[in-house]
Design a protein around this motif. Structure first.
Motif, short mmCIF file in Angstrom:
data_model
loop_
_atom_site.label_atom_id
_atom_site.label_comp_id
_atom_site.label_asym_id
_atom_site.label_seq_id
_atom_site.Cartn_x
_atom_site.Cartn_y
_atom_site.Cartn_z
N LYS A 1 -3.80 6.37 -2.08
CA LYS A 1 -2.35 6.39 -2.25
C LYS A 1 -1.69 7.24 -1.19
N LEU A 2 -0.38 7.06 -1.10
CA LEU A 2 0.47 7.82 -0.19
C LEU A 2 1.50 8.57 -1.01
N ASP A 3 1.66 9.86 -0.73
CA ASP A 3 2.73 10.66 -1.31
C ASP A 3 3.59 11.19 -0.17
N CYS B 1 8.38 -5.18 1.55
CA CYS B 1 8.33 -3.80 2.03
C CYS B 1 7.77 -3.78 3.46
N CYS B 2 6.54 -3.37 3.63
CA CYS B 2 5.98 -3.14 4.97
C CYS B 2 5.71 -4.40 5.79
N PRO C 1 0.80 -1.22 0.00
CA PRO C 1 0.00 0.00 0.00
C PRO C 1 0.84 1.28 0.00
N CYS C 2 1.99 1.27 0.63
CA CYS C 2 2.80 2.49 0.73
C CYS C 2 3.55 2.80 -0.55
N ASN C 3 3.74 1.79 -1.40
CA ASN C 3 4.50 1.96 -2.63
C ASN C 3 4.14 0.82 -3.59
N PRO C 4 3.22 1.06 -4.51
CA PRO C 4 2.75 -0.02 -5.38
C PRO C 4 3.80 -0.60 -6.32
N SER C 5 4.99 0.00 -6.38
CA SER C 5 6.04 -0.58 -7.21
C SER C 5 6.78 -1.69 -6.46
N LYS C 6 6.43 -1.90 -5.18
CA LYS C 6 7.05 -2.96 -4.38
C LYS C 6 5.99 -3.96 -3.93
#
Length: 121
Positions: free
Chosen positions: A76-78, A14-15, A4-9
């Motif tokens: 999303k998260l930025d 990741c989390c 969820p924090c970075n959809p490329s991972k």
């Protein structure tokens, strides 16, 4: 599953590591990202553990947070900027059909030898 924090991972790369072992979190930004993912996944126990003991939500607030996290659709998260102890971010979500954003500059510090969220600046 995408993280969820970075959809490329992938979540497992990741989390998920942070969610399984908070002491593995190396930076304030990594903790903030893991907390965002915990909100998306409604992992309230992790949110409590990753919150500073002096500012941690009560058991009643914990239940309210759980209910709220399940009632919104996280988008999303930025991450806008980060320092050693702060992370400015925007977290986007739909609630009752409206797009909303949480824009916060968060402060983190170490407690019991691991990173925790203390408060918003």
């Amino acid at each position: 599953m995408k993280c969820p924090c970075n959809p490329s991972k992938q979540y497992e790369d990741c989390c998920k590591k942070a969610h399984q072992n908070i002491q593995s979190v190396a930076t304030a930004e990594a903790l903030m990202r893991s907390r965002y993912s915990a909100f998306v996944l409604a992992d309230i126990d992790y949110l409590q553990k990753s919150h500073h003991s002096k500012t941690r939500p009560s058991k009643r607030e914990k239940e309210e947070i759980f209910t709220w996290t399940k009632s919104v659709e996280w988008i999303k998260l930025d991450v806008l900027q980060s320092t050693k102890n702060t992370v400015e971010f925007k977290a986007y979500f739909y609630e009752n059909g409206s797009l909303n954003v949480i824009h916060e500059n968060s402060f983190f510090e170490k407690e019991d030898n691991y990173w925790v969220y203390k408060n918003a600046l």
